[in-house]
Enzyme design. Structure first.
Site, PDB file in Angstrom:
ATOM      1  N   ASP A 268       0.706  -1.050   0.125  1.00 23.30           N
ATOM      2  CA  ASP A 268       0.021  -0.048  -0.001  1.00 23.30           C
ATOM      3  C   ASP A 268       0.904   1.170  -0.100  1.00 23.30           C
ATOM      4  O   ASP A 268       2.285   1.095   0.523  1.00 23.30           O
ATOM      5  CB  ASP A 268      -0.917  -0.168   1.146  1.00 23.30           C
ATOM      6  CG  ASP A 268      -1.942   0.983   0.975  1.00 23.30           C
ATOM      7  OD1 ASP A 268      -3.091   0.630   1.662  1.00 23.30           O
ATOM      8  OD2 ASP A 268      -2.016   1.859   0.033  1.00 23.30           O
TER       9      ASP A 268
HETATM   10  C1  GLC Z   1      -4.195   4.573  -0.254  1.00 25.35           C
HETATM   11  C2  GLC Z   1      -5.230   3.284   0.099  1.00 25.35           C
HETATM   12  C3  GLC Z   1      -5.114   2.275  -1.382  1.00 25.35           C
HETATM   13  C4  GLC Z   1      -5.099   3.036  -2.597  1.00 25.35           C
HETATM   14  C5  GLC Z   1      -3.552   3.428  -2.548  1.00 25.35           C
HETATM   15  C6  GLC Z   1      -3.203   4.509  -3.613  1.00 25.35           C
HETATM   16  O1  GLC Z   1      -3.603   4.907   0.827  1.00 25.35           O
HETATM   17  O2  GLC Z   1      -5.154   2.417   1.230  1.00 25.35           O
HETATM   18  O3  GLC Z   1      -6.394   1.550  -0.971  1.00 25.35           O
HETATM   19  O4  GLC Z   1      -5.189   2.266  -3.515  1.00 25.35           O
HETATM   20  O5  GLC Z   1      -3.314   4.307  -1.218  1.00 25.35           O
HETATM   21  O6  GLC Z   1      -3.943   5.626  -3.490  1.00 25.35           O
END
Ligand code: GLC
Length: 740
Positions: A268
């Site tokens: 993430d």
């Molecule tokens: C965010 C989210 C994730 C998302 C990623 C990119 O913090 O937790 O679901 O796809 O970062 O935006």
């Protein structure tokens, strides 16, 4: 003596020479899209330098990684989100880039998809959003999310598929399969145990293995083993003291070991905090380091990423070998060959009639009719004056909520959809009723709405009540929204209650006009202190670009509601296992899921707590009658199967669909088990008076529980019961059988 082995070895050598020769004729093997993908990976890897291998496994921009330019291996482009394709952002920022060709269709939130309990809607959803991602030239769609609904306060429940592992695990598979048919990878998230938002970067989750294997992992396992997911997103939180993006047990032992996952693990955004564990425990692609997934991070710090310079230095000084690096590169190359270098990809499309029709159809099937006394709904054709009250009738919900925020080509608002459908059938008037969140911008995408209001709550209620007294029917459209502490990433709700004084408005309207229906636009359970005074309640979710049309379809009866709840509505927060006995929430540090496997209806059944509305509950404008469940035999052998049949009849006056649910109860088990667990469901459409024989195959898989001592799933001999019903608290028939 020439053995079979020699012949085989000879043949495969000939094949490789042929391929190599052919490749040398048509360029390097890895570029030969008809060559076996594993041979292409070997060939590409053999040509890459250490620098190129390191560059391949971390981001080069906010949402892309570098590929191998010298070898013509393309960049990998990822995009949010689970409900639609996020607007293009600046190279290294979260803010939108201001393109004018990236407006898209917003599909219903995944709670609405889950609420359809219809595998075909999941396939339609995956096909449609996959085509939009493909057309926008994206290789990885950062979704779907399948984290289990453990608490009604989790800010991101609207992005997920509810509280039950079987429902989530069943509904995620067609979405995955259909997205990937476009040559776009899904990235199933957030693996795993990311069930609350406030302290998501620091919460250190622990739980017993039965809860881990029986509740929180099954949907991810189904996405990998049945859906064939090409990538998985590691979550921010920790599990037993180690960050999940490089958690040895979750990534190496379970995901890549037990499940045989051959895809790439993507962190993430900001989920990586060290090099050593990231190297050794299976992280394949590092994104968003130093951001918290929502705000700014170190600008252009890509070469300093944990899997960049520190890792390269570690290899050069002998701290690390290249074995892990080659495995990461293989997985990223496999992801690229399946997507960016997949020559069979279709061409995709965005904002097509088909996609709008899909959004509207999925939304209409996901709406859940919770209550409907005196048939307040559908709105009677004799009604001449309809009053709509509430901010959620006029507020755009596609902007905000975190990374699933979208820039849509259009969003039909509830009031607009209702007015359009009413036409000159009846006069539709509107009263604000309350003021919630007047904002409407996220990452530079602006709703363009000016919802500012300077009247006091009392004035707003007085206006609504006055108008209600003169109306034939009143629709209150409220719920939550996508602002902080509502349905929004990065924060959790602070209460089960409806915010902004909505309860007072609803109470006042119920006094003013008995023909009142409350429509809830949100992605979570809410308290309903007024429930006994309100004859009709509709759970309308966040339905995206076609929200107003999908809602009008149901409210006017063009679509007969057939949705069922994917999670329990507690009467009060303390009835929820995650909040019982005043348990602290949100959890900053260690969080032990001490309710174990008793999540959602499993808890309410076990504790004999009556919910406000039960898992699987959903009414129709018609009624259904169930005959007795019958089994083709009363005992099941080890690898055998039983067939359960039940006749369902439409005993009402309108065509409608019923979701027939099959639960299994294990009457005698050596480990504690919930009173019943969902193990099957089928949606059947019936004309008035018609009936159908619904059949379920019951095999040992439906009887198993996870035995942590044995480390395997066990179907124990003994007595079981099959329970068939219209909801988890509306069992129509039950029948005993045994496993021999
Ligand atoms: C965010 C989210 C994730 C998302 C990623 C990119 O913090 O937790 O679901 O796809 O970062 O935006």
């Amino acid at each position: 003596m020439m053995t079979r082995y020699h012949v085989l070895a000879g043949l495969s050598a000939l094949l490789l020479i042929a391929c190599t020769h052919q490749a040398s004729v048509d360029g390097p093997l890895y570029r030969n899209a008809s060559a076996p993908i594993e041979a292409r990976i070997d060939d590409a890897l053999s040509r890459m330098t250490l620098e190129e291998k390191i560059k391949l496994i971390h981001a080069q921009s906010k949402f892309s990684s570098a590929g191998v330019p010298r070898l013509g291996i393309p960049e990998l482009w990822t995009t949010d989100g689970p409900h639609g394709i996020r607007t293009e952002v600046l190279w290294d920022e979260w803010d939108q880039a201001g393109w004018t060709n990236d407006s898209i269709v917003a599909f219903p939130a995944l709670t609405a998809l889950a609420a359809t309990w219809n595998r075909e809607m999941s396939a339609l959803y995956g096909k449609s959003i996959g085509e939009e991602a493909r057309y926008r030239e994206k290789d990885v769609l950062l979704g779907p999310g399948v984290n289990i609904y453990r608490t009604p306060l989790n800010g991101r429940n609207f992005e997920y598929m509810g509280e039950d592992p079987f429902l989530s695990g069943t509904m995620v598979v067609p979405y995955v399969q259909e997205v990937q048919k476009n040559g776009v990878a899904v990235c199933v998230k957030h693996y795993a145990l990311n069930n609350e938002e406030t302290f998501r970067h620091t919460t250190d989750v622990d739980l017993d293995d039965r809860a881990l294997y029986e509740i929180y992992l099954p949907a991810f396992k189904a996405a990998v083993q049945e859906g064939g997911a090409w990538s998985i997103m590691g979550s921010y939180n920790l599990y037993r003291g180690q960050h999940v993006c490089y958690n040895e047990r979750l990534i190496m032992d379970i995901l890549k070991g037990e499940w045989g996952f051959d895809g790439a693990v993507i962190s993430d955004w900001g989920g990586v905090h060290e090099t050593d564990a990231a190297v050794k425990n299976g992280l394949d692609l590092e994104f968003g380091t130093w951001t918290d997934g929502l705000t700014m991070g170190a600008t252009d710090g890509y070469d300093a990423y944990y899997l960049a310079k520190p890792y390269r230095d570690g290899i050069l000084n002998g701290t690390y070998g290249t074995e892990e690096l080659d495995d990461k590169c293989r997985r990223v190359l496999r992801l690229i060959f399946r997507t960016a270098m997949n020559k069979d990809k279709p061409f995709g499309s965005i904002c097509s009639e088909e996609h709008y029709a899909a959004a509207r159809r999925i939304g209409g099937e996901g709406i859940v009719l919770l209550k409907n006394e005196r048939s307040v709904l559908p709105i009677s054709a004799s009604a001449k004056r309809l009053l709509v009250v509430g901010e959620n009738a006029i507020k755009m919900m596609t902007v905000g909520g975190g990374s699933s925020s979208l820039k849509v080509q259009h969003e039909i608002l509830p009031l607009d959809g209702i007015r359009r459908r009413a036409g000159d059938l009846m006069e539709v008037s509107y009263a604000r009723g309350y003021v919630g969140d007047v904002g409407g911008s996220y990452n530079g995408v602006n709703s363009g709405q000016d919802l500012s209001e300077n009247r006091t709550p009392a004035e707003l209620i007085a206006e609504a009540v006055q108008m209600a007294k003169e109306a034939d029917c009143v629709l209150f459209i409220g719920g939550l929204n996508k602002s902080n502490y509502q349905d929004c990433e990065g924060t959790d709700r602070r209460s089960l209650d409806l915010p902004y004084g909505q309860d007072d408005v609803i109470e006042a309207l119920a006094e003013a006009n008995p023909n009142l229906a409350v429509v809830l636009v949100d992605g979570n359970a809410v308290a309903m202190p007024w429930i006994d005074k309100v004859p009709s309640v509709l759970q309308a979710w966040y339905l995206g670009s076609e929200a107003g049309n999908a809602l009008a379809d149901v409210v006017f009866g063009d679509v007969n509601p057939s949705g069922k709840l994917p999670f329990t509505f507690p009467r009060q927060l303390s009835d929820s296992p995650a909040h019982r006995d005043g348990k602290s929430f949100p959890n900053r540090g260690k969080s032990f899921y001490d309710e174990g496997i008793y999540v959602g209806y499993r808890w309410f059944d076990e504790q004999d707590i009556e919910p406000l509305f039960a898992f699987g509950h959903g009414l129709s404008y018609t009624t259904f009658e169930y005959g007795p469940a019958r089994l083709d035999k009363t005992s099941l052998r080890e690898n055998g199967q039983l067939t359960l049949s039940v006749r369902v009849r439409n005993t009402g006056t309108k065509t409608g669909a019923e979701v027939v649910q099959l639960y299994i109860a294990d009457d005698e088990s050596s480990l504690p088990r919930p009173p019943k667990e969902l193990k099957g469901f089928q949606k059947v459409w019936l004309e008035p008076g018609a009936s159908a024989e619904v059949k379920f195959k019951i095999g040992p898989e439906a009887l198993k529980y996870y035995d942590p001592e044995a480390g395997e799933w066990i179907a124990e001999k003994g007595g079981f019961e099959a329970l068939v019903g219209s909801a988890s608290d509306d069992i129509r028939s039950r029948i005993a059988f045994s496993l021999k």
